[in-house]
Design an enzyme around this catalytic site. Sequence first.
Site, PDB file in Angstrom:
ATOM      1  N   GLY A  12       0.774  -1.237   0.000  1.00 12.76           N
ATOM      2  CA  GLY A  12       0.000   0.000   0.000  1.00 12.76           C
ATOM      3  C   GLY A  12       0.802   1.283   0.000  1.00 12.76           C
ATOM      4  O   GLY A  12       0.265   2.340   0.312  1.00 12.76           O
ATOM      5  N   ASN A  14       1.940   2.957  -2.605  1.00 11.24           N
ATOM      6  CA  ASN A  14       1.359   3.857  -3.604  1.00 11.24           C
ATOM      7  C   ASN A  14      -0.001   4.365  -3.158  1.00 11.24           C
ATOM      8  O   ASN A  14      -0.321   5.542  -3.351  1.00 11.24           O
ATOM      9  CB  ASN A  14       1.254   3.172  -4.968  1.00 11.24           C
ATOM     10  CG  ASN A  14       2.562   3.209  -5.739  1.00 11.24           C
ATOM     11  OD1 ASN A  14       3.325   4.160  -5.631  1.00 11.24           O
ATOM     12  ND2 ASN A  14       2.820   2.172  -6.507  1.00 11.24           N
ATOM     13  N   ASN A 101      -4.644   2.017 -13.918  1.00 11.99           N
ATOM     14  CA  ASN A 101      -3.683   1.156 -13.246  1.00 11.99           C
ATOM     15  C   ASN A 101      -2.286   1.707 -13.506  1.00 11.99           C
ATOM     16  O   ASN A 101      -2.067   2.420 -14.490  1.00 11.99           O
ATOM     17  CB  ASN A 101      -3.790  -0.273 -13.798  1.00 11.99           C
ATOM     18  CG  ASN A 101      -2.900  -1.256 -13.075  1.00 11.99           C
ATOM     19  OD1 ASN A 101      -2.640  -1.139 -11.880  1.00 11.99           O
ATOM     20  ND2 ASN A 101      -2.420  -2.258 -13.802  1.00 11.99           N
ATOM     21  N   HIS A 103       1.685   0.375 -14.068  1.00  9.96           N
ATOM     22  CA  HIS A 103       2.466  -0.822 -14.379  1.00  9.96           C
ATOM     23  C   HIS A 103       3.948  -0.464 -14.311  1.00  9.96           C
ATOM     24  O   HIS A 103       4.353   0.575 -14.825  1.00  9.96           O
ATOM     25  CB  HIS A 103       2.096  -1.330 -15.779  1.00  9.96           C
ATOM     26  CG  HIS A 103       2.717  -2.646 -16.090  1.00  9.96           C
ATOM     27  ND1 HIS A 103       2.265  -3.827 -15.556  1.00  9.96           N
ATOM     28  CD2 HIS A 103       3.786  -2.968 -16.859  1.00  9.96           C
ATOM     29  CE1 HIS A 103       3.019  -4.825 -15.995  1.00  9.96           C
ATOM     30  NE2 HIS A 103       3.952  -4.321 -16.784  1.00  9.96           N
TER      31      HIS A 103
END
Length: 190
Positions: A12, A14, A101, A103
Amino acid sequence: MKKIVVFASGSGTNAENIIKHFALNETVKVVSVFTNNSNAKVIERAKNNQIPIEIFSKIELIEGKVAQKLNAIKPDLIVLAGFLLKFPENIIADYPNKVINIHPALLPKYGGRGMYGSNVHKAIVDNNEKETGITIHYVNEDYDEGGIVFQKKIVLTGNESVEDVAERIHELEQEFFPVVIEKLITDNSK
């Protein structure tokens, strides 16, 4: 008030960085963190920042219970920050271009099923890549194939370990993910 819901499965860092970025923002807030891992460190991070937590099972995600909870919140943006399950098509359909998202590579390289975290960094080191970076992208029904919102590259010397690459990528994530989210949610409100 623009509402962000963050999905995370692990530590967690980020998610917490995003929460803190918007903590004093009067027009955008992280309103909830959803996790499929009852032991994830993101739970403690969210609680420490007074953000409500939703813990759910893979079955609840598939059967639509998570979608019901999201629809009650009506988020303006759903952010996957280290969320490891495939995101359901019904939620993607309910929130077109509102699910993103991050990546840890320059898509389309090193994306797809099983390509997350240190797996990505190891593949990059093993293939002697000259550069890597981060990609923030929209989520669609296929792993890592949604439209690209943002990329940031770094040059590799060839002497980096997997851990070195991971650390540099994490620094990019911390610096750029909240800023790109803010720009995206602000631009979408115009």
